[in-house]
Design a protein around this motif. Structure first.
Motif, mmCIF file in Angstrom:
data_model
loop_
_atom_site.group_PDB
_atom_site.id
_atom_site.type_symbol
_atom_site.label_atom_id
_atom_site.label_comp_id
_atom_site.label_asym_id
_atom_site.label_seq_id
_atom_site.Cartn_x
_atom_site.Cartn_y
_atom_site.Cartn_z
ATOM 1 N N ALA A 188 0.787 -1.214 0.021
ATOM 2 C CA ALA A 188 -0.048 -0.093 -0.011
ATOM 3 C C ALA A 188 0.928 1.334 -0.028
ATOM 4 N N PHE A 189 1.990 1.208 0.902
ATOM 5 C CA PHE A 189 2.885 2.333 0.893
ATOM 6 C C PHE A 189 3.377 2.810 -0.674
ATOM 7 N N HIS A 190 3.937 1.522 -1.046
ATOM 8 C CA HIS A 190 4.691 1.794 -2.395
ATOM 9 C C HIS A 190 3.722 1.757 -3.520
ATOM 10 N N ALA A 191 2.413 1.635 -3.528
ATOM 11 C CA ALA A 191 1.373 1.772 -4.550
ATOM 12 C C ALA A 191 0.855 3.206 -4.454
ATOM 13 N N SER A 192 1.133 4.016 -3.394
ATOM 14 C CA SER A 192 0.463 5.290 -3.022
ATOM 15 C C SER A 192 1.410 6.361 -3.623
ATOM 16 N N ASP A 193 0.805 7.662 -3.685
ATOM 17 C CA ASP A 193 1.305 8.644 -3.955
ATOM 18 C C ASP A 193 1.793 9.767 -3.060
ATOM 19 N N VAL A 194 0.882 9.649 -1.959
ATOM 20 C CA VAL A 194 0.856 10.668 -0.995
ATOM 21 C C VAL A 194 0.402 9.790 0.519
ATOM 22 N N PHE A 195 0.906 10.027 1.687
ATOM 23 C CA PHE A 195 0.535 9.798 2.836
ATOM 24 C C PHE A 195 -0.221 10.893 3.469
ATOM 25 N N VAL A 196 -1.374 10.555 4.280
ATOM 26 C CA VAL A 196 -1.922 11.616 4.779
ATOM 27 C C VAL A 196 -2.497 11.390 6.293
ATOM 28 N N LEU A 197 -2.368 12.314 7.227
ATOM 29 C CA LEU A 197 -2.503 11.772 8.596
ATOM 30 C C LEU A 197 -3.124 13.299 9.364
ATOM 31 N N ARG A 231 -2.006 21.816 -1.990
ATOM 32 C CA ARG A 231 -0.511 22.159 -2.072
ATOM 33 C C ARG A 231 0.309 21.167 -2.700
ATOM 34 N N TRP A 232 -0.130 19.910 -2.450
ATOM 35 C CA TRP A 232 0.488 18.832 -2.981
ATOM 36 C C TRP A 232 0.144 18.594 -4.373
ATOM 37 N N LEU A 233 -1.193 18.638 -4.684
ATOM 38 C CA LEU A 233 -1.678 18.731 -6.191
ATOM 39 C C LEU A 233 -1.184 19.747 -7.133
ATOM 40 N N GLU A 234 -0.876 20.904 -6.399
ATOM 41 C CA GLU A 234 -0.541 22.072 -7.345
ATOM 42 C C GLU A 234 0.992 22.010 -7.585
ATOM 43 N N MET A 235 1.781 21.030 -6.955
ATOM 44 C CA MET A 235 3.331 20.608 -7.131
ATOM 45 C C MET A 235 3.446 20.212 -8.496
ATOM 46 N N ASP A 236 4.609 20.768 -9.234
ATOM 47 C CA ASP A 236 4.813 20.086 -10.537
ATOM 48 C C ASP A 236 5.494 18.691 -10.177
#
Length: 404
Positions: free
Chosen positions: A278-287, A342-347
């Protein structure tokens, strides 16, 4: 050294403290130390056999306090076999049992607070806090007062702990927490996870992994995700973890009401390769937690090169923010949305740089070897017992809440 860890349970669903004992114990055992564990689990519980050290189980118990009349006598009888005893967590009987058995002994005991003195609990559960006040003076106060040291994992945790109870006396020490990211084949575990959850293939996964509990802010995350989901149809939210309180039903209803039920997955607890996949398939972690002492999953995510979008109530937020290994905002829907935006707007280059920094932060701050070395140094400096040279009494420092 020979070290005894005391926990209410080693059930993996109990989260951070269990994981911390398992991971740090393995590292300390590799360095030559001997580790044993005593709990109030029911003998024969399936998870006991999987725990990496001998477990002495003194259950079953009848309530959440986990009282066992056999635990304190066993500790007293066996204490001399150990150089140090470490109590993990508060508000359950194993801490008081250690105090009863060891307060007049040359064998020192230590207490890991594991965030359980955070004033958030006072604000969120005032009735429970009142009950704890009735219990505090004759139990937990004494357990902390007479411990050789009370261990906090961050300066943030230590300073916040002083705000919960005005009657507070402790010899405070900081031992940075750490964990392990196993040397698995990232592509292989990723594929195993996607085979288990084929609908997530080719998605941009926003991952929450941890106990599904009100303090973790999963409801905030669903509402914030609903606000940003239309920015990319490939975005998909995964909320994975054990559900202690039956909150999953409410979260599913919340996602349906927000119109994103098809874009939210709640697979329950993930373990082993599926967890790392799950970690390696994901793009970002949120807590977006309202209270988090350390957040083992935060460190694990960083170790997998996954940026962490966290609230400023996660006690490692300063380190994450300083290093640029993720983003930090308030523990609100607006704050969680701000982090996601902010994360989505990063290039692409900025996101990749953050992934690289995430791994660097893990290696420099949160490796289990760092924790094991610091804990060993504390025990060797302050611990041990010798009938010829009794361990000196610690001079406790009186601490009062800020603003009093």
């Amino acid at each position: 050294m020979k070290i005894l860890h005391l926990l209410a349970s080693v059930d993996p669903r109990d989260g951070g403290p269990v994981e911390g004992v398992s991971r740090s114990g393995v590292a300390m055992q590799a360095a030559g130390h001997t580790i044993e564990v005593a709990t109030c689990d029911t003998p024969g519980a399936t998870y006991l056999a999987a725990f990496p050290f001998p477990v002495h189980a003194f259950g079953p118990t009848r309530n959440r306090y986990s009282y066992s009349e056999r635990l304190a006598p066993w500790i007293a009888e066996n204490a001399r076999r150990f150089d140090a005893v470490i109590v993990h967590g508060l508000w359950q009987y194993h801490g008081l049992a250690a105090w009863k058995a060891l307060r007049n002994s040359n064998v020192p005991y230590y207490v890991y607070a594991h965030g359980m003195l955070d004033p958030w609990f006072k604000q969120a559960y005032p009735l429970k806090h009142l009950k704890k006040w009735l219990y505090w003076p004759w139990a937990e106060y004494r357990v902390l007062r007479d411990a050789r040291a009370v261990i906090f994992t961050t300066e943030e945790e230590r300073t916040r702990a002083r705000e919960s109870f005005w009657l507070y006396r402790a010899n405070e020490r900081i031992v940075p927490f750490g964990t392990i990211v196993p040397p698995l084949d990232a592509a292989a575990v990723r594929e195993a996870f996607l085979k288990k959850m084929p609908d997530l293939r080719d998605k941009r996964i926003v991952l929450f992994l941890g106990r599904v509990h009100a303090k973790k802010g999963c409801d905030l995350l669903i509402d914030a995700f609903a606000r940003v989901a239309n920015r990319d149809p490939a975005l998909h939210l995964v909320i994975a973890g054990p559900d202690e309180t039956g909150w999953m039903t409410s979260l599913r209803a919340q996602a349906k009401a927000a119109g994103i039920s098809q874009r939210v997955s709640l697979p329950g607890m993930l373990q082993g390769e599926l967890k790392w996949g799950a970690f390696h398939a994901s793009d970002v972690f949120v807590l977006p937690s309202h209270q988090e002492n350390f957040g083992v999953a935060v460190a694990e995510a960083l170790g997998c090169g996954l940026p962490a979008l966290i609230s400023d109530k996660v006690n490692v937020w300063r380190e994450i923010d300083m290093d640029g290994a993720g983003l930090v905002a308030a523990d609100t829907v607006d704050g969680t949305e701000k982090n996601l935006l902010r994360w989505l707007e990063m290039d692409r280059a900025a996101r990749e740089a953050m992934r690289v920094q995430a791994a660097r932060t893990f290696n420099s701050r949160f490796r289990i070897e760092t924790m094991a070395a610091a804990l060993t140094a504390l025990l060797e400096t302050n611990g041990g017992h010798d009938d010829r040279h009794p361990a000196p009494l610690t001079t406790f420092r009186e601490a009062t809440p800020q603003g009093r």
